[in-house]
Design a protein around this motif. Structure first.
Motif, PDB file in Angstrom:
ATOM      1  N   VAL A  18       0.655  -1.235  -0.030  1.00 30.12           N
ATOM      2  CA  VAL A  18      -0.047  -0.100   0.006  1.00 30.12           C
ATOM      3  C   VAL A  18       0.639   1.273   0.054  1.00 30.12           C
ATOM      4  O   VAL A  18       0.472   2.168  -0.752  1.00 30.12           O
ATOM      5  CB  VAL A  18      -0.997   0.022   1.354  1.00 30.12           C
ATOM      6  N   PHE A  19       1.891   1.346   0.755  1.00 32.37           N
ATOM      7  CA  PHE A  19       2.920   2.477   0.777  1.00 32.37           C
ATOM      8  C   PHE A  19       3.444   2.526  -0.704  1.00 32.37           C
ATOM      9  O   PHE A  19       3.556   3.890  -1.212  1.00 32.37           O
ATOM     10  CB  PHE A  19       3.932   2.187   1.921  1.00 32.37           C
ATOM     11  N   LEU A  20       3.843   1.644  -1.300  1.00 31.42           N
ATOM     12  CA  LEU A  20       4.558   1.630  -2.759  1.00 31.42           C
ATOM     13  C   LEU A  20       3.225   2.159  -3.689  1.00 31.42           C
ATOM     14  O   LEU A  20       3.847   3.029  -4.508  1.00 31.42           O
ATOM     15  CB  LEU A  20       5.032   0.293  -3.241  1.00 31.42           C
ATOM     16  N   LEU A  21       2.061   1.641  -3.414  1.00 31.72           N
ATOM     17  CA  LEU A  21       1.100   2.001  -4.337  1.00 31.72           C
ATOM     18  C   LEU A  21       0.703   3.594  -4.125  1.00 31.72           C
ATOM     19  O   LEU A  21       0.575   4.439  -5.188  1.00 31.72           O
ATOM     20  CB  LEU A  21      -0.208   1.255  -4.169  1.00 31.72           C
ATOM     21  N   LYS A  22       0.778   4.221  -2.964  1.00 26.96           N
ATOM     22  CA  LYS A  22       0.319   5.437  -2.708  1.00 26.96           C
ATOM     23  C   LYS A  22       1.495   6.569  -2.883  1.00 26.96           C
ATOM     24  O   LYS A  22       1.253   7.525  -3.502  1.00 26.96           O
ATOM     25  CB  LYS A  22       0.008   5.608  -1.413  1.00 26.96           C
ATOM     26  N   SER A  23       2.767   5.831  -2.680  1.00 25.83           N
ATOM     27  CA  SER A  23       3.915   6.985  -2.671  1.00 25.83           C
ATOM     28  C   SER A  23       4.605   6.728  -4.086  1.00 25.83           C
ATOM     29  O   SER A  23       5.209   7.849  -4.464  1.00 25.83           O
ATOM     30  CB  SER A  23       4.776   6.862  -1.397  1.00 25.83           C
ATOM     31  N   TYR A  24       4.588   5.618  -4.692  1.00 23.43           N
ATOM     32  CA  TYR A  24       5.475   5.534  -5.998  1.00 23.43           C
ATOM     33  C   TYR A  24       4.446   5.220  -6.987  1.00 23.43           C
ATOM     34  O   TYR A  24       4.557   6.050  -8.260  1.00 23.43           O
ATOM     35  CB  TYR A  24       6.318   4.441  -5.612  1.00 23.43           C
ATOM     36  N   GLU A  25       3.613   4.243  -7.008  1.00 18.75           N
ATOM     37  CA  GLU A  25       3.048   3.927  -8.219  1.00 18.75           C
ATOM     38  C   GLU A  25       1.872   4.902  -8.898  1.00 18.75           C
ATOM     39  O   GLU A  25       1.673   5.372  -9.979  1.00 18.75           O
ATOM     40  CB  GLU A  25       2.304   2.353  -8.320  1.00 18.75           C
TER      41      GLU A  25
ATOM     42  N   ARG B 152      -2.271   2.303 -15.453  1.00 17.41           N
ATOM     43  CA  ARG B 152      -2.483   1.021 -15.349  1.00 17.41           C
ATOM     44  C   ARG B 152      -3.530   0.359 -14.298  1.00 17.41           C
ATOM     45  O   ARG B 152      -3.435   0.912 -13.355  1.00 17.41           O
ATOM     46  CB  ARG B 152      -1.301   0.344 -15.202  1.00 17.41           C
ATOM     47  N   PRO B 153      -4.257  -0.708 -14.490  1.00 19.32           N
ATOM     48  CA  PRO B 153      -5.032  -1.149 -13.214  1.00 19.32           C
ATOM     49  C   PRO B 153      -4.278  -1.657 -12.354  1.00 19.32           C
ATOM     50  O   PRO B 153      -3.074  -2.254 -12.456  1.00 19.32           O
ATOM     51  CB  PRO B 153      -5.837  -2.221 -14.104  1.00 19.32           C
TER      52      PRO B 153
ATOM     53  N   GLU C  47      -1.883  -6.761  -6.171  1.00 21.99           N
ATOM     54  CA  GLU C  47      -2.059  -5.522  -5.673  1.00 21.99           C
ATOM     55  C   GLU C  47      -3.723  -5.102  -5.033  1.00 21.99           C
ATOM     56  O   GLU C  47      -3.969  -4.571  -4.032  1.00 21.99           O
ATOM     57  CB  GLU C  47      -1.820  -4.385  -6.816  1.00 21.99           C
ATOM     58  N   GLU C  48      -4.652  -5.820  -5.769  1.00 18.75           N
ATOM     59  CA  GLU C  48      -6.161  -5.575  -5.178  1.00 18.75           C
ATOM     60  C   GLU C  48      -6.152  -6.419  -4.021  1.00 18.75           C
ATOM     61  O   GLU C  48      -7.107  -5.811  -3.176  1.00 18.75           O
ATOM     62  CB  GLU C  48      -6.983  -6.101  -6.591  1.00 18.75           C
ATOM     63  N   LYS C  49      -5.493  -7.601  -3.882  1.00 18.44           N
ATOM     64  CA  LYS C  49      -5.831  -8.137  -2.610  1.00 18.44           C
ATOM     65  C   LYS C  49      -5.125  -7.607  -1.626  1.00 18.44           C
ATOM     66  O   LYS C  49      -5.587  -7.347  -0.462  1.00 18.44           O
ATOM     67  CB  LYS C  49      -5.325  -9.798  -2.961  1.00 18.44           C
TER      68      LYS C  49
ATOM     69  N   PRO D 201     -10.341   3.390  -5.223  1.00 13.91           N
ATOM     70  CA  PRO D 201      -9.080   3.235  -5.808  1.00 13.91           C
ATOM     71  C   PRO D 201      -9.100   2.204  -7.016  1.00 13.91           C
ATOM     72  O   PRO D 201      -8.530   2.273  -8.012  1.00 13.91           O
ATOM     73  CB  PRO D 201      -8.404   2.974  -4.730  1.00 13.91           C
ATOM     74  N   ILE D 202      -9.571   1.187  -6.491  1.00 13.00           N
ATOM     75  CA  ILE D 202      -9.591  -0.082  -7.750  1.00 13.00           C
ATOM     76  C   ILE D 202     -10.068   0.291  -8.857  1.00 13.00           C
ATOM     77  O   ILE D 202      -9.812  -0.009 -10.205  1.00 13.00           O
ATOM     78  CB  ILE D 202     -10.199  -1.461  -6.867  1.00 13.00           C
TER      79      ILE D 202
END
Length: 274
Positions: free
Chosen positions: A1-8, A110-111, A116-118, A100-101
């Motif tokens: 979640v940190f990577l999704l929020k702060s990088y991706e 990208r989706p 990542e969804e899980k 967000p999903i």
């Protein structure tokens, strides 16, 4: 979640969670409480900044890190003075999972991957458990079915939903030059789900406008596949906040204004009795 929020997906996560919070105002029971406190109407920008900082804090740090734990405790405290139904908590929690999903599927560069969804779903399940929310479905499909029934009952037209929605739109309008403020309402309506429009009494925008807005966001997504305009990493300490121009305050300072009023009243009452 940190990577999704702060990088991706820094900006996309923020936009999708803004839309998630906005959607919760369509619940008549959620909106009734928010309209009662008048926090969005009288202190909208502070409420927005406080909410963002607290949520981003435990998204960055996790729930068992000191800062993340303090932020989560502050969220629980902000709701503790009211008798909020468990089903309303479940509804709000679900929006943080689902929006967000869906946003990444429709407008992200990208989706989310299945992994990542899980991970995203499991993260918010744990946040809900830490908050004391009960009967959280273990599978996203089961949760979606519960929300379908909830929204059929609760997302009906109400004055409170309209009031809180209007107050929120005024916050967003204040971020823009006056000549662009008239676009906020129509754009928000284009991105809102049908039941929300019914609950707030807004008319569904013309299909041409909806198509145009969604097309622009899809073009943005395509461009972001080639080049990103987001800063990396996107963390709390690197951002500016309208309510706190001098920098991030202590987590314990992030609380509704009515808390301060209640404390002053209590202190005054104690002094008078003494």
């Amino acid at each position: 979640v940190f990577l999704l929020k702060s990088y991706e997906f820094p900006s996309d996560i923020t936009h999708s969670l803004d839309l998630a919070v906005y959607h919760t105002y369509g619940s008549r029971s959620v909106a009734k409480l928010l309209d009662f406190t008048k926090e969005f109407e009288n202190h909208g920008q502070k409420r927005y900044d406080d909410t963002y900082i607290l949520i981003a804090q435990f998204m960055e740090a996790g729930w068992d890190n000191e800062m993340g734990s303090r932020a989560l405790s502050q969220v629980v405290k902000a709701h503790s003075r009211f008798r909020i139904r468990n089903q309303d908590y479940l509804f709000v929690l679900w929006t943080f999972m689902d929006f967000p999903i869906q946003w990444m599927k429709n407008f992200g560069w990208r989706p989310f991957t299945p992994h990542e969804e899980k991970a995203w779903f499991n993260f918010w399940v744990q946040i809900g458990l830490k908050m004391g929310i009960k009967s959280i479905p273990e599978r996203k499909e089961e949760y979606d079915a519960f929300i379908e029934d909830y929204e059929k009952r609760e997302m009906v037209e109400s004055v409170e939903s309209r009031n809180v929605s209007e107050a929120t739109l005024r916050i967003m309008e204040s971020w823009l030059h006056p000549c662009f403020r008239g676009l906020v309402g129509p754009l928000a309506a284009c991105l809102s789900r049908p039941r929300f429009l019914v609950a707030t009494g807004y008319k569904r925008p013309h299909w041409v406008l909806i198509k145009a807005v969604r097309s622009i966001l899809k073009i943005r997504a395509y461009v972001k596949r080639l080049i990103s305009f987001d800063r990396f990493p996107d963390v709390l300490s690197s951002q500016k906040y309208r309510t706190y121009p001098d920098g991030l305050p202590r987590v314990e300072k992030l609380e509704p204004v009515y808390y301060s009023v209640l404390r002053k009243s209590a202190d005054g009452g104690s002094s008078g009795r003494e």
